[in-house]
Design an enzyme around this catalytic site. Structure first.
Site, PDB file in Angstrom:
ATOM      1  N   GLY A  85      23.645  54.055  64.288  1.00  0.00           N
ATOM      2  CA  GLY A  85      22.408  54.727  63.905  1.00  0.00           C
ATOM      3  C   GLY A  85      22.343  56.108  64.529  1.00  0.00           C
ATOM      4  N   ASP A  93      29.053  47.175  35.549  1.00  0.00           N
ATOM      5  CA  ASP A  93      27.962  46.260  35.913  1.00  0.00           C
ATOM      6  C   ASP A  93      27.334  45.597  34.683  1.00  0.00           C
ATOM      7  OD1 ASP A  93      28.556  47.265  38.373  1.00  0.00           O
ATOM      8  OD2 ASP A  93      26.826  48.601  38.469  1.00  0.00           O
ATOM      9  N   GLU A 127      34.409  48.593  61.154  1.00  0.00           N
ATOM     10  CA  GLU A 127      34.269  48.491  59.695  1.00  0.00           C
ATOM     11  C   GLU A 127      34.983  49.606  58.941  1.00  0.00           C
ATOM     12  OE1 GLU A 127      32.031  49.384  61.866  1.00  0.00           O
ATOM     13  OE2 GLU A 127      30.595  50.830  61.093  1.00  0.00           O
ATOM     14  N   CYS A 167      28.596  50.542  67.934  1.00  0.00           N
ATOM     15  CA  CYS A 167      28.202  51.916  68.229  1.00  0.00           C
ATOM     16  C   CYS A 167      26.748  51.960  68.728  1.00  0.00           C
ATOM     17  CB  CYS A 167      28.425  52.790  66.998  1.00  0.00           C
ATOM     18  SG  CYS A 167      28.404  54.538  67.404  1.00  0.00           S
ATOM     19  N   TYR A 168      25.826  52.515  67.941  1.00  0.00           N
ATOM     20  CA  TYR A 168      24.435  52.552  68.386  1.00  0.00           C
ATOM     21  C   TYR A 168      23.920  51.134  68.670  1.00  0.00           C
ATOM     22  CZ  TYR A 168      19.421  53.535  68.456  1.00  0.00           C
ATOM     23  OH  TYR A 168      18.111  53.634  68.828  1.00  0.00           O
ATOM     24  N   HIS A 224      33.760  51.815  65.578  1.00  0.00           N
ATOM     25  CA  HIS A 224      33.373  51.249  64.275  1.00  0.00           C
ATOM     26  C   HIS A 224      34.512  50.422  63.681  1.00  0.00           C
ATOM     27  CE1 HIS A 224      29.571  53.390  63.603  1.00  0.00           C
ATOM     28  NE2 HIS A 224      30.109  54.371  64.289  1.00  0.00           N
ATOM     29  N   LYS A 252      29.997  46.326  44.631  1.00  0.00           N
ATOM     30  CA  LYS A 252      30.801  46.716  43.465  1.00  0.00           C
ATOM     31  C   LYS A 252      32.168  46.010  43.416  1.00  0.00           C
ATOM     32  CE  LYS A 252      30.777  49.693  40.030  1.00  0.00           C
ATOM     33  NZ  LYS A 252      29.565  49.977  39.237  1.00  0.00           N
TER      34      LYS A 252
END
Ligand code: XMP
Length: 514
Positions: A55, A227, A171, A82-83, A169, A370
């Site tokens: 954040g 979609d 991710e 992180c944050y 991070h 997605k």
């Protein structure tokens, strides 16, 4: 849905959706909630674990995004990133302050002791860092499990309390062993079984739709995009010809696209449904005549689309259900989940529900990212070229022709774009680039062709790489691909005598030209 799940608690970080996607890649269902979510609500969801995101705040400043000590005492395994890691330490009595050296980019992290999070992870591992503050001292009861040259606490854990913290991070793909670390948290710490699989999702969704719809009538606006196509096929498999799909060809589609959609969904295609194609090209061209302002063009195309659809819907009469291809990022970005409401007002040719007489909306893809929608598409047997279609804006080529749209210009951009896509595919780059297309500038310039001078248009080629379409980098295409494409375009497309490549990132550019 009775699923094991991990919650991502969002502090407004850039990568919140990415964290959730990575967890789902481990076959564990995951949802994003704001850090303001009530603790009782969190507990009621019975999460197997929680991940706190990054954040923008400084956790020790007044008014900073935070969470309560009770969350950390709830017994739910928590991983702070992180944050999120800083908040954990700050709330539990560690010390977080401005770092003497700001770390940004790929940084070597040294693993200090064996932790379940580092199972099968190298002792020295490259991780992605982006922080101004750092954890100077870990909270009581925590043990340091990793550090970097400038960061004494790059990782910490309290095994007993099931609390874990990473300053980096995991991710982000730049963290080379990040997936393994998240996998270790989800399985090794939270004890997940990995029940989130797309084949099971398809089966249970089809069953649920069948029960919900009964013998009701269903209407779907089909755009040919991923979609709406996946949503339509799911409905077709569930309720067959109780489904009517209306496909509006606004004359701003890519070359042959209208026919391709009809080949899949029309009467000669594999699905049992009612397919209505409305060839409304001329209506749109008439409305767009003389209009040059991009936002006006968007508005006209959006409104005309609704008008055409409304006319068709009236012919069909009252329906019970309207299908929408809403996906999870739409839900998060509209502020319903997570912390980062993104303003994307122009990005959907929306508003259909106001114009159709229906009882209820069905959103079969509402929980999916997605990449999951694509997997569902493949599970459902939709052709790969449709499933891997790149994003295409609702107003279509209308915003890829700078200035006034005319039928002649539509043909020019369609032809150029088809050549570009063909060359990209031939070079094997089509799955690797985030988005790429040709646009028609409204610049005309002098050229020479044979023995004569020309005064013709310039095509601009664009190719970008992006994670979230909010920021993007121009892709570095091989010169051979660019020069071959340029050669073919000037030779094969009438009234084009120049081809330009756009090297601008976003920001300051946008992905589209208008
Ligand atoms: P920009 O140009 O804003 O594009 O950087 C970001 C992403 O959004 C798509 N885009 C649109 N999609 N209606 C849409 O449905 C629109 O008016 C629109 N404008 C941009 C664009 O293709 C890219 O993927």
């Amino acid at each position: 849905m009775n699923q094991e799940k991990i919650l991502v608690i969002d502090f407004g970080g850039q990568y919140n959706q990415l964290v959730a996607r990575r967890v789902r890649e481990c076959n564990v269902y995951c949802e994003i909630y704001s850090y303001k979510t009530d603790l009782n609500q969190i507990k009621a969801m019975k999460p197997k674990g929680i991940i706190l995101t990054g954040g923008p705040d400084s956790c020790y400043e007044e008014g900073a995004a935070s969470c309560s000590r009770e969350l950390f005492e709830s017994g739910i395994p928590i991983l702070g990133l992180c944050y999120g890691a800083q908040v954990m330490m700050h709330v539990l009595g560690g010390h977080v302050c401005e770092a003497p050296v700001r770390e940004y980019g790929k940084i070597e992290v040294t693993v200090d002791r064996s932790s379940v999070l580092f199972d099968d992870v190298s002792e020295k591992t490259i991780c992605w860092m982006s922080h101004n503050d750092y954890i100077e001292k870990e909270a009581p009861g925590f043990k340091i499990i990793a550090h970097t040259r400038n960061c004494p606490v790059a990782g910490a854990e309290s095994v007993e309390k099931q609390l874990y913290a990473f300053q980096f991070h995991p991710e982000v793909l730049h963290t080379q062993e990040g997936r393994k670390m998240l996998h270790n948290f989800v399985y090794g710490v939270c004890g997940c079984a990995g029940t989130w699989k797309m084949d099971a999702f398809v089966e249970t969704s089809i069953q649920a739709i069948r029960e919900k719809v009964g013998d009701g009538k269903v209407l779907c606006a089909l755009s040919g995009g991923v979609d709406s196509s996946v949503a339509a096929v799911m409905l077709a498999k569930a309720v067959g010809d109780q489904l009517t799909c209306v496909f509006v060809d606004h004359g701003l589609l890519r070359k042959n696209e209208g026919d391709e959609v009809e080949a899949v969904f029309g009467p000669n295609g594999p699905y049992k449904l009612h397919f209505i194609r409305v060839n409304a090209q001329q209506r749109f061209y008439d409305k767009l005549k003389g209009v040059t302002d991009p936002e006006r063009k968007r508005k006209i195309i959006g409104e005309e689309f609704i008008r055409v659809f409304e006319e068709e819907a009236k012919k069909i009469g009252t329906v019970d259900f309207l299908v929408q291809g809403t996906i999870y990022p739409d839900v998060v970005e509209s502020g319903l989940g997570g912390e980062s409401a993104v303003i994307k007002s122009h990005h959907n040719v929306g508003g259909l529900p106001d114009y159709v007489d229906f009882k209820e909306i069905i959103e079969p893809l509402r929980d999916l990212f997605k990449d999951e929608v694509r997997k569902v598409g493949l599970e459902l047997g939709i052709p790969e070229n449709l499933v891997y279609r790149q994003p295409f804006p609702g107003p279509g080529l209308g915003i890829r022709i700078i200035g006034e749209v005319t039928p002649e210009k539509v043909v020019m951009v369609q032809e150029a774009d088809a050549i570009y896509r063909e060359e990209i595919a031939k070079a094997g780059l089509d799955r690797g680039i985030g988005q790429y297309f040709a646009a028609l500038t409204n610049m005309r310039s002098v050229g020479v062709m044979g023995d004569g001078r020309t005064y013709d248009y310039a095509i601009a080629l664009r190719a970008v790489n992006t994670i979230d379409f909010m920021t993007a980098e121009a892709a570095e295409l091989p010169w051979e691909v660019l020069s071959k494409t340029a050669n073919r375009i000037v030779n094969e497309v009438t009234h084009v005598n120049r081809v330009l490549y756009d090297c601008t990132g976003k920001p300051p550019g946008t992905i589209e030209f208008e």
